[in-house]
Write a protein that holds these residues in place. Structure first.
Motif, PDB file in Angstrom:
ATOM      1  N   ALA A 157       0.841  -1.198   0.000  1.00 42.56           N
ATOM      2  CA  ALA A 157       0.000   0.000   0.000  1.00 42.56           C
ATOM      3  C   ALA A 157       0.874   1.245   0.000  1.00 42.56           C
ATOM      4  O   ALA A 157       1.924   1.273   0.642  1.00 42.56           O
ATOM      5  N   ASP A 158       0.439   2.263  -0.720  1.00 41.79           N
ATOM      6  CA  ASP A 158       1.122   3.557  -0.720  1.00 41.79           C
ATOM      7  C   ASP A 158       0.680   4.292   0.543  1.00 41.79           C
ATOM      8  O   ASP A 158      -0.449   4.769   0.630  1.00 41.79           O
ATOM      9  N   GLU A 159       1.564   4.379   1.513  1.00 40.31           N
ATOM     10  CA  GLU A 159       1.214   4.986   2.799  1.00 40.31           C
ATOM     11  C   GLU A 159       1.312   6.508   2.794  1.00 40.31           C
ATOM     12  O   GLU A 159       0.933   7.154   3.759  1.00 40.31           O
ATOM     13  N   LYS A 160       1.813   7.094   1.717  1.00 42.68           N
ATOM     14  CA  LYS A 160       2.003   8.547   1.681  1.00 42.68           C
ATOM     15  C   LYS A 160       0.943   9.262   0.856  1.00 42.68           C
ATOM     16  O   LYS A 160       1.031  10.448   0.647  1.00 42.68           O
ATOM     17  N   HIS A 161      -0.058   8.540   0.394  1.00 43.02           N
ATOM     18  CA  HIS A 161      -1.084   9.178  -0.429  1.00 43.02           C
ATOM     19  C   HIS A 161      -1.998  10.025   0.458  1.00 43.02           C
ATOM     20  O   HIS A 161      -2.102   9.821   1.663  1.00 43.02           O
TER      21      HIS A 161
END
Length: 142
Positions: A31-35
């Motif tokens: 998962a992209d945690e910085k979106h």
């Protein structure tokens, strides 16, 4: 990737009610945690274009949203990446009380499925496509 919808239960390997860790363990990418696309209680899986919505930071999965190239399939038919009117007619066979919202799409509270087609217009854009499908738990929109 194809994800088959079981209303109010699951979509592919994701069951509504799973924890964030459980959801992350069944999606074959990180998962992209910085979106910041859909808020803080959301995982975004970039390559699949899948969003997982949680009740709180470490809460339970309450909805899953799919965009192309991932296909959300209900009773053998894809709901996204197809003309809105076609997907809407398919859902109407299972729920004759769909709620239509102009510039958004339709929601089936009976099935726990929503179709997002912001470009659809019966007169000007009748061939607009479904851009996203959301599958949600009971009470998600309360």
């Amino acid at each position: 990737m194809d994800f088959h919808i079981k209303p109010y239960e699951s979509v592919g390997p994701i069951s509504l009610g799973m924890t964030k860790e459980q959801v992350r363990s069944v999606i074959p990418e990180k998962a992209d945690e910085k979106h910041d696309i859909r808020g803080g209680y959301t995982d975004f899986f970039v390559n699949s274009v899948v969003f997982a919505y949680y009740t709180e930071e470490n809460g339970f999965c309450e909805a899953i949203e799919f965009c192309q190239p991932t296909k959300a399939i209900f009773n053998g038919r894809p709901l996204n990446g197809v003309p809105f009117i076609e997907a809407k007619k398919w859902l109407e066979q299972f729920d004759n009380e769909l709620e239509y919202e102009d510039s958004v799409g339709v929601t089936s509270y009976k099935l726990g499925i929503g179709l997002y087609a912001p470009d659809y217009d019966e007169d000007e854009e009748p061939g607009a496509f479904v851009e996203a499908v959301i599958v949600f738990r009971k009470g998600h929109y309360d």
